[in-house]
Design a protein around this motif. Sequence first.
Motif, PDB file in Angstrom:
ATOM      1  N   ALA A   1       0.602  -1.140  -0.037  1.00 57.29           N
ATOM      2  CA  ALA A   1      -0.001   0.073  -0.029  1.00 57.29           C
ATOM      3  C   ALA A   1       0.772   1.284   0.078  1.00 57.29           C
ATOM      4  O   ALA A   1       0.468   2.242  -0.625  1.00 57.29           O
ATOM      5  CB  ALA A   1      -0.922  -0.052   1.151  1.00 57.29           C
ATOM      6  N   ASN A   2       2.007   1.398   0.704  1.00 56.29           N
ATOM      7  CA  ASN A   2       2.778   2.395   0.773  1.00 56.29           C
ATOM      8  C   ASN A   2       3.557   2.575  -0.677  1.00 56.29           C
ATOM      9  O   ASN A   2       3.721   3.866  -1.078  1.00 56.29           O
ATOM     10  CB  ASN A   2       3.909   2.038   1.887  1.00 56.29           C
ATOM     11  N   ASN A   3       3.691   1.576  -1.014  1.00 60.85           N
ATOM     12  CA  ASN A   3       4.506   1.452  -2.630  1.00 60.85           C
ATOM     13  C   ASN A   3       3.526   2.285  -3.563  1.00 60.85           C
ATOM     14  O   ASN A   3       4.101   3.095  -4.319  1.00 60.85           O
ATOM     15  CB  ASN A   3       4.919   0.305  -3.025  1.00 60.85           C
TER      16      ASN A   3
ATOM     17  N   PHE B   1      11.471   7.658  -5.661  1.00 56.87           N
ATOM     18  CA  PHE B   1      11.134   6.868  -4.458  1.00 56.87           C
ATOM     19  C   PHE B   1      11.509   5.410  -4.833  1.00 56.87           C
ATOM     20  O   PHE B   1      11.485   5.192  -5.947  1.00 56.87           O
ATOM     21  CB  PHE B   1       9.389   6.849  -4.290  1.00 56.87           C
ATOM     22  N   ARG B   2      11.757   4.696  -3.754  1.00 58.54           N
ATOM     23  CA  ARG B   2      12.425   3.191  -3.962  1.00 58.54           C
ATOM     24  C   ARG B   2      11.341   2.331  -3.484  1.00 58.54           C
ATOM     25  O   ARG B   2      11.301   2.375  -2.294  1.00 58.54           O
ATOM     26  CB  ARG B   2      13.630   3.030  -3.489  1.00 58.54           C
ATOM     27  N   ALA B   3      10.979   1.343  -4.020  1.00 59.69           N
ATOM     28  CA  ALA B   3       9.724   0.338  -3.814  1.00 59.69           C
ATOM     29  C   ALA B   3      10.449  -0.261  -2.549  1.00 59.69           C
ATOM     30  O   ALA B   3      11.496  -0.821  -2.640  1.00 59.69           O
ATOM     31  CB  ALA B   3       9.442  -0.366  -4.898  1.00 59.69           C
ATOM     32  N   GLU B   4       9.548  -0.421  -1.503  1.00 58.35           N
ATOM     33  CA  GLU B   4       9.841  -1.279  -0.376  1.00 58.35           C
ATOM     34  C   GLU B   4       9.873  -2.986  -0.654  1.00 58.35           C
ATOM     35  O   GLU B   4       9.028  -3.382  -1.518  1.00 58.35           O
ATOM     36  CB  GLU B   4       8.947  -1.139   0.644  1.00 58.35           C
TER      37      GLU B   4
ATOM     38  N   VAL C   1       8.458   2.369  -8.753  1.00 55.03           N
ATOM     39  CA  VAL C   1       7.209   1.490  -8.351  1.00 55.03           C
ATOM     40  C   VAL C   1       6.583   0.840  -9.693  1.00 55.03           C
ATOM     41  O   VAL C   1       6.212   1.894 -10.379  1.00 55.03           O
ATOM     42  CB  VAL C   1       6.341   1.998  -7.411  1.00 55.03           C
ATOM     43  N   ASN C   2       6.295  -0.123  -9.917  1.00 59.32           N
ATOM     44  CA  ASN C   2       5.514  -0.699 -11.151  1.00 59.32           C
ATOM     45  C   ASN C   2       4.028  -0.708 -10.186  1.00 59.32           C
ATOM     46  O   ASN C   2       3.840  -1.760  -9.627  1.00 59.32           O
ATOM     47  CB  ASN C   2       5.927  -2.160 -11.437  1.00 59.32           C
ATOM     48  N   PRO C   3       3.221  -0.110 -10.673  1.00 61.30           N
ATOM     49  CA  PRO C   3       1.808  -0.028 -10.247  1.00 61.30           C
ATOM     50  C   PRO C   3       1.075  -1.499 -10.490  1.00 61.30           C
ATOM     51  O   PRO C   3       0.368  -1.846  -9.623  1.00 61.30           O
ATOM     52  CB  PRO C   3       0.957   0.985 -10.747  1.00 61.30           C
TER      53      PRO C   3
END
Length: 246
Positions: free
Chosen positions: A23-25, A34-37, A205-207
């Motif tokens: 959800a944060n990503n 931003f770097r995805a978690e 981030v790849n949605p």
Amino acid sequence: MDRMLYVAMTGAKQTMLRQASVANNLANVATPGFRAELTAARAVPVIGGIGVPSRAYVVEQTTGADFTPGIVQQTGRALDVAVNGEGWLAVQTPTGEAYTRNGGFEIDAAGLLKTRSGLVVQGENGPLTIPENTRITIAKDGTINGAPFDNPAQAVEIGRLKLVNPIESELEKGSDGLFRQRNGEVAQADAGVKLASESLEVSNVNPVDQLVQMISAQRQYDLQIKMMQTVDQNARSASQLLTLTG
């Protein structure tokens, strides 16, 4: 009560944590740099008692970040920079120096160069102050030059951004989205880090991938809850049977 209840409970807990990361990503799809978690978990066998240790608890193993670079997009804004390749921008936080790939800067009323979230941008010699009524340009090596609006030819060097390139495996991501070295030390400036002027790096981030992960996590959570309900029903049935036969 059957230990399977606690096994399912730990599984549901870790799945909830995974959902929170996903959800944060998704919430930061549009956040520059931003770097995805990333989340990971491992199974720990339940040892003790009689019989084969066939049950396992689920515990968090590691949490990290995806360091894949995002796409660099030109903005045409003088206060925007993107790290071109490996490296990080240094900023000052209440707990010390931290690192980011978000190069969208602002100049506050006192002339300090800050991030859009209000953090002071670090120069190689400390915070950077921009004189009033000055048009600035940021070079590829992080050098900031400024010239009066009415006389662009009189450009002078104001300072240089602190650009660092610590080993990625030694970085950890904080709850504020910034990175710090695991050993707590401050990274040294690296002249090899280069910038793309008037540009920003988009989130990596790849949605679509994150939405798939969200659906998968929801199904796993539902399965864990169903297991807990089944254990509870079995326990109630066993208790009733013992009461009838007792």
